[in-house]
Every structure is written in C-alpha cells, then in structure tokens.
Enzyme design. Structure first.
Site, PDB file in Angstrom:
ATOM      1  N   SER A 153       0.525  -1.717  19.828  1.00 39.56           N
ATOM      2  CA  SER A 153       1.302  -2.949  19.906  1.00 39.56           C
ATOM      3  C   SER A 153       0.372  -4.166  19.802  1.00 39.56           C
ATOM      4  CB  SER A 153       2.148  -2.936  21.189  1.00 39.56           C
ATOM      5  OG  SER A 153       3.173  -3.891  21.147  1.00 39.56           O
ATOM      6  N   ASP A 236      10.976   1.889  16.300  1.00 32.76           N
ATOM      7  CA  ASP A 236      10.496   0.510  16.302  1.00 32.76           C
ATOM      8  C   ASP A 236      11.542  -0.339  15.583  1.00 32.76           C
ATOM      9  OD1 ASP A 236       7.996  -0.030  17.586  1.00 32.76           O
ATOM     10  OD2 ASP A 236       6.966   1.185  16.087  1.00 32.76           O
ATOM     11  N   HIS A 268       8.906   2.624  20.514  1.00 33.45           N
ATOM     12  CA  HIS A 268       7.708   1.791  20.602  1.00 33.45           C
ATOM     13  C   HIS A 268       6.797   2.191  21.761  1.00 33.45           C
ATOM     14  CE1 HIS A 268       5.504  -1.969  19.819  1.00 33.45           C
ATOM     15  NE2 HIS A 268       5.394  -2.071  21.133  1.00 33.45           N
TER      16      HIS A 268
END
Length: 293
Positions: A153, A236, A268
C-alpha cells in the site's frame, strides 16, 4: 475519456478507501482485523527468530529497523526489506515482521523499516527516511548479499520511490536485485482530493515530487537486472488496480524488467497478511525471486 479527475468527490473517496472493497467484512472490521493479524504475526516472528530490534538508522524517533536473521546466518545472505503501509499515517515496524518465519527458514533475512508517519512525518521526509535506511544497511551490514524491496500500500509507494533514488547523493550503491510492490499507489495526485490528505497535508508540488509514476528513470544495466513484481488484489478498488497497471506499463516502457501478478480471492489487506503462510502464492513467488537469483 473519464478517469479520476471526472469522478464526483464521493466516488473518489470510495475508490481510495481500500477497506470499503473487502467482501470479507465491513470497513472498520477489516482494518481492525488487519492490525490484529499483522501484530500477532510479528509477535510470533519475534519469538521464533534471531532478531536485532529497534536498530537506529538515524536520530529521529521513528528511524529504527527490526532485523530478522536467517535461521543459519553463516556467511552472507539476501535480505527482504519490508516497508509497511497504513496510508502514511498508521502502522509501524512493530506490525511488520509477520513474513519473517517463511523467509528466515529459507536463509533469507527480513528488515522491517520504521519511519515517521503523519502528522509528525511529511511525505518528503518519509521518502528520505526509507532511502536512508537502505544506505545505512549497505554501510553497516557487509554480510547482506543483495536487497529485495517489499512494500504494501503506502509502503509500496515508498519502495517504488527507493527505485527512483539517485544513490550518488548517499555515497552508496545498494545491490537492489528485486522489488515486490503490493497494492500500491504510484501517482499521489488523486490522494490530494480525498480524506487521506487531511493528515498528510500535501501540496500538488509535494505530491508530484513524490509520485513514482512521474520519476521513472530509464533502466540502467543495474535497473534492468532488478526484477520488479507489481501485485494487486482482486478486491482492490478499480483505482488501485488502474494505478498498478499504469505503473507496470511505465516501468516496461523505460526498459525495466517488470511483471504483474493479479491475485484472486484476496483484498487489499489479506493480500499481504498471508505472507505469514509458507504455502501462499505470493510467499512462494518472493522466495523464488530471491533464491533463484
């Protein structure tokens, strides 16, 4: 043509809110589960590994590393440098060791990088800190045989910024053999228009200066030898998936050795949590990248 610039504000917020896209649980629950899983995995790793914890690479409070050594650390060994996510404003190295057991058992060290998150840290400083952590490792640990970056991320963004570093400014030339960028953000400009920037307080200039997509160097021989894997989760958001695709295309156009892995059945958060599992496909891909080098 459409794109993020044409999205209503509410939709842009949704696109850059990864917790809203998990099919496993609600937004708050998936974040809390992620914090719990990464913290517990790190505690297990610390209990079962030979470690050097809280190693300072600078004078700042957040400028510390956790080093997890291979089970048999004789001679030289490759190292995976893990840079945590948390949208540059939460998490720490203390939740970043969960992947260590699968690596150290195979002769690979793991270094979890701490950096000053927002609001204390700002974007320029975070990028600088992560670059300096790599320079520190090069200077202090001559037993490391090749660096592999791994970021999740916001950490994938920071790892990508490491790839764009002019190392002459640091007086070192790290042997970065690979990078695994997981569910990252590579163009920060859309972030300016979302809640994420409330704590970061980035200007457009800061966002552009720190967008890996805008700072891809033509691949020198060393860069061409560096294998880059960009991984993205099925769950995602479309914007996160678009950013990964565009970064892959830009790297490829500049001559980098890059591939993309689209992982089914994960979101995610568990896309990286599962690195604590030996049998997880991304764990296996990372080990294959390192051990075949």
């Amino acid at each position: 043509m459409g794109g993020w610039r044409d999205m209503p504000a509410e939709e842009l917020e949704q696109q850059y809110s990864p917790s809203r896209w998990s099919p496993r649980m609600g937004p708050e629950e998936v974040i809390q589960a992620h914090l719990a899983a990464t913290a517990a995995g790190t505690q297990r790793a610390r209990a079962g590994s030979q470690t050097s914890l809280h190693v300072p690479y600078g004078n700042g409070d957040g400028e510390k590393l956790d080093i997890y050594l291979p089970t048999d650390p004789s001679g030289t060994f490759p190292v995976l440098v893990y840079i945590h996510g948390g949208y540059w404003q939460c998490l720490s190295k203390d939740e970043s060791g969960f992947a260590a057991p699968s690596l150290v058992s195979q002769g690979v060290g793991l270094v979890a990088v701490g950096y000053d998150i927002a609001p204390k840290g700002h974007m320029d400083a975070m990028v600088l800190q992560v670059r300096r952590s790599i320079a520190f490792l090069v200077e202090r640990y001559n037993r490391i045989r090749g660096f592999y970056l791994c970021g999740h991320s916001a950490g994938a963004h920071l790892a990508a910024m490491v790839l764009s570093t002019d190392w002459t400014e640091y007086g070192v030339m790290p042997d970065i053999k690979g990078a695994v960028l997981v569910s990252g953000v590579y163009d920060l400009e859309p972030i300016l228009h979302t809640y994420v920037n409330d704590a970061l307080n980035m200007s457009r200039e800061v966002a552009q200066r720190n967008s890996p997509l805008l700072h891809i160097a033509p691949a020198a021989p060393a860069a061409a030898a560096c294998k880059v894997l960009v991984a993205v989760a099925q769950h995602d958001s479309p914007e996160f998936r678009r950013q990964s695709r565009e970064y892959v295309l830009a790297l490829r156009a500049a001559g980098w050795s890059v591939s993309m892995l689209d992982l089914a059945g994960v979101d995610h958060f568990d896309i990286v949590e599962k690195l604590s599992e030996d049998s997880y496909i991304l764990t296996q891909v990372i080990l294959s990248m390192i051990l075949r080098a």
